[in-house]
Design a protein around this motif. Structure first.
Motif, PDB file in Angstrom:
ATOM      1  N   ARG A   1       1.079  -1.448  -0.135  1.00  0.00           N
ATOM      2  CA  ARG A   1      -0.013   0.012   0.206  1.00  0.00           C
ATOM      3  C   ARG A   1       0.772   1.276  -0.030  1.00  0.00           C
ATOM      4  NH1 ARG A   1      -3.183  -3.078   3.534  1.00  0.00           N
ATOM      5  NH2 ARG A   1      -2.504  -2.095   5.301  1.00  0.00           N
ATOM      6  N   LEU A   2       2.006   1.124   0.868  1.00  0.00           N
ATOM      7  CA  LEU A   2       2.788   2.470   0.943  1.00  0.00           C
ATOM      8  C   LEU A   2       3.496   2.621  -0.562  1.00  0.00           C
ATOM      9  CD1 LEU A   2       4.897   1.868   4.170  1.00  0.00           C
ATOM     10  CD2 LEU A   2       3.070   3.461   3.698  1.00  0.00           C
ATOM     11  N   LEU A   3       3.932   1.483  -1.268  1.00  0.00           N
ATOM     12  CA  LEU A   3       4.531   1.566  -2.586  1.00  0.00           C
ATOM     13  C   LEU A   3       3.579   2.075  -3.568  1.00  0.00           C
ATOM     14  CD1 LEU A   3       7.005  -1.630  -2.560  1.00  0.00           C
ATOM     15  CD2 LEU A   3       7.501   0.723  -2.078  1.00  0.00           C
ATOM     16  N   GLY A   4       2.426   1.806  -3.475  1.00  0.00           N
ATOM     17  CA  GLY A   4       1.278   2.126  -4.411  1.00  0.00           C
ATOM     18  C   GLY A   4       1.369   3.730  -4.595  1.00  0.00           C
ATOM     19  N   THR A   5       1.108   4.293  -3.246  1.00  0.00           N
ATOM     20  CA  THR A   5       1.148   5.702  -3.041  1.00  0.00           C
ATOM     21  C   THR A   5       2.225   6.307  -3.451  1.00  0.00           C
ATOM     22  OG1 THR A   5      -0.455   5.326  -1.539  1.00  0.00           O
ATOM     23  CG2 THR A   5       0.449   7.475  -1.475  1.00  0.00           C
ATOM     24  N   LEU A   6       3.268   6.034  -3.029  1.00  0.00           N
ATOM     25  CA  LEU A   6       4.652   6.553  -3.337  1.00  0.00           C
ATOM     26  C   LEU A   6       4.926   6.565  -5.042  1.00  0.00           C
ATOM     27  CD1 LEU A   6       6.893   5.390  -0.378  1.00  0.00           C
ATOM     28  CD2 LEU A   6       5.770   7.675  -0.484  1.00  0.00           C
ATOM     29  N   ALA A   7       4.545   5.604  -5.529  1.00  0.00           N
ATOM     30  CA  ALA A   7       4.830   5.139  -6.894  1.00  0.00           C
ATOM     31  C   ALA A   7       3.998   6.456  -7.619  1.00  0.00           C
ATOM     32  CB  ALA A   7       4.549   3.733  -7.329  1.00  0.00           C
ATOM     33  N   GLU A   8       2.810   6.368  -7.479  1.00  0.00           N
ATOM     34  CA  GLU A   8       1.829   7.462  -7.774  1.00  0.00           C
ATOM     35  C   GLU A   8       2.423   8.991  -8.248  1.00  0.00           C
ATOM     36  OE1 GLU A   8      -1.760   7.637  -6.016  1.00  0.00           O
ATOM     37  OE2 GLU A   8      -2.601   5.617  -6.764  1.00  0.00           O
ATOM     38  N   HIS A   9       3.402   9.109  -7.102  1.00  0.00           N
ATOM     39  CA  HIS A   9       4.168  10.317  -6.883  1.00  0.00           C
ATOM     40  C   HIS A   9       5.494  10.421  -7.627  1.00  0.00           C
ATOM     41  CE1 HIS A   9       0.787  12.584  -4.609  1.00  0.00           C
ATOM     42  NE2 HIS A   9       0.750  11.534  -3.785  1.00  0.00           N
ATOM     43  N   ARG A  10       5.836   9.183  -8.184  1.00  0.00           N
ATOM     44  CA  ARG A  10       7.026   8.884  -8.641  1.00  0.00           C
ATOM     45  C   ARG A  10       8.394   9.006  -7.883  1.00  0.00           C
ATOM     46  NH1 ARG A  10       8.295  12.062 -13.918  1.00  0.00           N
ATOM     47  NH2 ARG A  10       7.943  13.901 -12.614  1.00  0.00           N
ATOM     48  N   LEU A  11       7.916   8.656  -6.521  1.00  0.00           N
ATOM     49  CA  LEU A  11       8.950   8.749  -5.446  1.00  0.00           C
ATOM     50  C   LEU A  11       9.481   7.469  -5.496  1.00  0.00           C
ATOM     51  CD1 LEU A  11       7.220  10.888  -2.586  1.00  0.00           C
ATOM     52  CD2 LEU A  11       8.920  11.707  -4.344  1.00  0.00           C
ATOM     53  N   VAL A  12       8.952   6.339  -5.898  1.00  0.00           N
ATOM     54  CA  VAL A  12       9.702   4.916  -5.879  1.00  0.00           C
ATOM     55  C   VAL A  12       9.432   4.482  -7.332  1.00  0.00           C
ATOM     56  CG1 VAL A  12       9.589   4.646  -3.171  1.00  0.00           C
ATOM     57  CG2 VAL A  12       7.969   3.748  -4.724  1.00  0.00           C
ATOM     58  N   ARG A  13      10.008   3.369  -7.581  1.00  0.00           N
ATOM     59  CA  ARG A  13       9.755   2.638  -8.738  1.00  0.00           C
ATOM     60  C   ARG A  13      10.012   0.985  -8.319  1.00  0.00           C
ATOM     61  NH1 ARG A  13      14.601   1.819 -11.690  1.00  0.00           N
ATOM     62  NH2 ARG A  13      16.484   3.062 -10.868  1.00  0.00           N
ATOM     63  N   ARG A  14       9.515   0.295  -8.978  1.00  0.00           N
ATOM     64  CA  ARG A  14       9.735  -1.276  -8.776  1.00  0.00           C
ATOM     65  C   ARG A  14      10.361  -1.619 -10.360  1.00  0.00           C
ATOM     66  NH1 ARG A  14       5.656  -5.250  -6.230  1.00  0.00           N
ATOM     67  NH2 ARG A  14       7.443  -6.682  -6.192  1.00  0.00           N
ATOM     68  N   SER A  15      11.559  -2.307 -10.152  1.00  0.00           N
ATOM     69  CA  SER A  15      12.158  -2.692 -11.617  1.00  0.00           C
ATOM     70  C   SER A  15      11.963  -4.010 -11.885  1.00  0.00           C
ATOM     71  CB  SER A  15      13.683  -2.724 -11.464  1.00  0.00           C
ATOM     72  OG  SER A  15      14.224  -1.675 -10.808  1.00  0.00           O
ATOM     73  N   ASP A  16      12.193  -4.548 -13.152  1.00  0.00           N
ATOM     74  CA  ASP A  16      11.431  -6.031 -13.638  1.00  0.00           C
ATOM     75  C   ASP A  16      11.909  -6.841 -12.658  1.00  0.00           C
ATOM     76  OD1 ASP A  16      10.324  -4.644 -15.750  1.00  0.00           O
ATOM     77  OD2 ASP A  16      12.327  -5.033 -17.056  1.00  0.00           O
ATOM     78  N   ASP A  17      13.007  -6.722 -11.883  1.00  0.00           N
ATOM     79  CA  ASP A  17      13.399  -7.870 -10.934  1.00  0.00           C
ATOM     80  C   ASP A  17      12.634  -7.788  -9.624  1.00  0.00           C
ATOM     81  OD1 ASP A  17      14.695  -5.598  -9.654  1.00  0.00           O
ATOM     82  OD2 ASP A  17      16.433  -6.330  -9.883  1.00  0.00           O
ATOM     83  N   GLY A  18      11.884  -6.640  -9.632  1.00  0.00           N
ATOM     84  CA  GLY A  18      10.969  -6.979  -8.311  1.00  0.00           C
ATOM     85  C   GLY A  18      11.268  -6.063  -7.258  1.00  0.00           C
TER      86      GLY A  18
ATOM     87  N   GLY B   1      10.825  11.247  -9.041  1.00  0.00           N
ATOM     88  CA  GLY B   1      10.173  12.313  -8.421  1.00  0.00           C
ATOM     89  C   GLY B   1      10.977  12.743  -7.211  1.00  0.00           C
ATOM     90  N   VAL B   2      11.932  11.986  -6.776  1.00  0.00           N
ATOM     91  CA  VAL B   2      12.740  12.392  -5.821  1.00  0.00           C
ATOM     92  C   VAL B   2      13.895  13.486  -6.280  1.00  0.00           C
ATOM     93  CG1 VAL B   2      14.791  11.926  -4.103  1.00  0.00           C
ATOM     94  CG2 VAL B   2      12.893  10.242  -4.446  1.00  0.00           C
ATOM     95  N   LEU B   3      14.112  13.388  -7.419  1.00  0.00           N
ATOM     96  CA  LEU B   3      15.205  14.529  -7.981  1.00  0.00           C
ATOM     97  C   LEU B   3      14.458  15.860  -8.088  1.00  0.00           C
ATOM     98  CD1 LEU B   3      16.392  12.383 -11.126  1.00  0.00           C
ATOM     99  CD2 LEU B   3      17.566  13.061  -9.104  1.00  0.00           C
ATOM    100  N   SER B   4      13.099  15.793  -8.606  1.00  0.00           N
ATOM    101  CA  SER B   4      12.453  17.042  -8.579  1.00  0.00           C
ATOM    102  C   SER B   4      12.230  17.760  -6.930  1.00  0.00           C
ATOM    103  CB  SER B   4      11.013  16.981  -8.875  1.00  0.00           C
ATOM    104  OG  SER B   4      10.244  18.105  -8.876  1.00  0.00           O
ATOM    105  N   LEU B   5      12.420  17.029  -5.971  1.00  0.00           N
ATOM    106  CA  LEU B   5      12.255  17.728  -4.714  1.00  0.00           C
ATOM    107  C   LEU B   5      13.556  18.007  -4.156  1.00  0.00           C
ATOM    108  CD1 LEU B   5      10.017  15.069  -2.789  1.00  0.00           C
ATOM    109  CD2 LEU B   5       9.479  17.303  -3.504  1.00  0.00           C
ATOM    110  N   ALA B   6      14.662  17.299  -4.830  1.00  0.00           N
ATOM    111  CA  ALA B   6      16.077  17.684  -4.483  1.00  0.00           C
ATOM    112  C   ALA B   6      16.644  18.866  -5.006  1.00  0.00           C
ATOM    113  CB  ALA B   6      16.947  16.451  -4.807  1.00  0.00           C
ATOM    114  N   ARG B   7      16.160  19.173  -6.352  1.00  0.00           N
ATOM    115  CA  ARG B   7      16.438  20.396  -6.858  1.00  0.00           C
ATOM    116  C   ARG B   7      16.059  21.580  -6.020  1.00  0.00           C
ATOM    117  NH1 ARG B   7      14.516  17.571 -11.582  1.00  0.00           N
ATOM    118  NH2 ARG B   7      16.366  16.748 -12.786  1.00  0.00           N
ATOM    119  N   ARG B   8      14.831  21.299  -5.405  1.00  0.00           N
ATOM    120  CA  ARG B   8      14.185  22.589  -4.355  1.00  0.00           C
ATOM    121  C   ARG B   8      15.002  22.948  -3.504  1.00  0.00           C
ATOM    122  NH1 ARG B   8       7.740  21.123  -5.351  1.00  0.00           N
ATOM    123  NH2 ARG B   8       7.950  21.004  -7.407  1.00  0.00           N
TER     124      ARG B   8
END
Length: 213
Positions: free
Chosen positions: A48-65, A72-79
């Motif tokens: 559930r946490l990953l689903g919400t964070l993924a919607e905001h592009r803060l996390v991603r799941r690779s093909d290997d799971g 999205g973390v980069l956008s926050l970091a630039r600020r």
């Protein structure tokens, strides 16, 4: 009750991001099982946490799971960069004039060292021109090597000669903050009072850390 539940969910989400940020140095990511164990929660909670964070592009799941930080973390970091400049600029101004060399605050950006604040000395006939946005590999140059040293818990000052530019001497120290992969340093051509530079750079790095605390 609702407020407490919301606070707990936010706390878990932030802890999850911190876990991924710590793992990001290794670039391997974490599995859902590893995240659940680290947070002390069940796997469905992690999903559930990953689903919400993924919607905001803060996390991603690779093909290997495996789970990694998202773009999205980069956008926050630039600020954060304006905050870094505001905190570091006065310190770097004093450092540049004391050592009579170009001073800089450098942060880790992936596998590279990125200069985010640069201040040139006001009382020299010539100095190294070093622009904001300059990049180089973390394992080359004093700034990058100091960041790597800080990751290992080593707070010693790092010196390099001619690694990035012929005749250029670099001196840098990691910023003593676990939350920030950064270093403070100076770069000069040839003549540099190294004992003075070592003392001044170490003090400046501590001062920047205090300003950001």
């Amino acid at each position: 009750m609702a407020a407490a539940e919301t606070s707990q969910t936010l706390d878990r989400a932030l802890r999850l991001l911190e876990l991924l940020a710590e793992e990001q140095h290794g670039r391997t990511g974490l599995t859902v099982t590893e995240i659940a164990a680290a947070l002390g929660v069940a796997r469905p909670v992690v999903y559930r946490l990953l689903g919400t964070l993924a919607e905001h592009r803060l996390v991603r799941r690779s093909d290997d799971g495996r789970v990694r930080l998202g773009i999205g973390v980069l956008s926050l970091a630039r600020r954060v960069h304006p905050l870094l400049r505001e905190a570091a600029a006065p310190v770097l101004r004093r450092l540049a004039d004391e050592v009579r060399a170009t001073a800089h605050l450098t942060i880790a950006d992936g596998g590279e060292a990125l200069a985010v604040v640069v201040v040139e000395p006001t009382r020299t006939d010539f100095h190294v021109s070093y622009r904001v946005g300059s990049r180089h590999p973390l394992d080359r140059g004093a700034a990058g090597r100091a960041i790597l040293a800080g990751r290992r818990g080593d707070r010693d000052v790092v010196s390099t000669d001619s690694e990035l530019q012929p005749g250029a001497v670099g001196v840098a120290a990691p910023v003593p903050l676990t939350e920030l992969d950064a270093s403070v340093g100076v770069v000069a051509l040839g003549d540099l009072d190294r004992p003075l530079a070592h003392r001044a750079v170490r003090a400046a790095a501590a001062e920047v850390a205090a300003a950001l605390a």
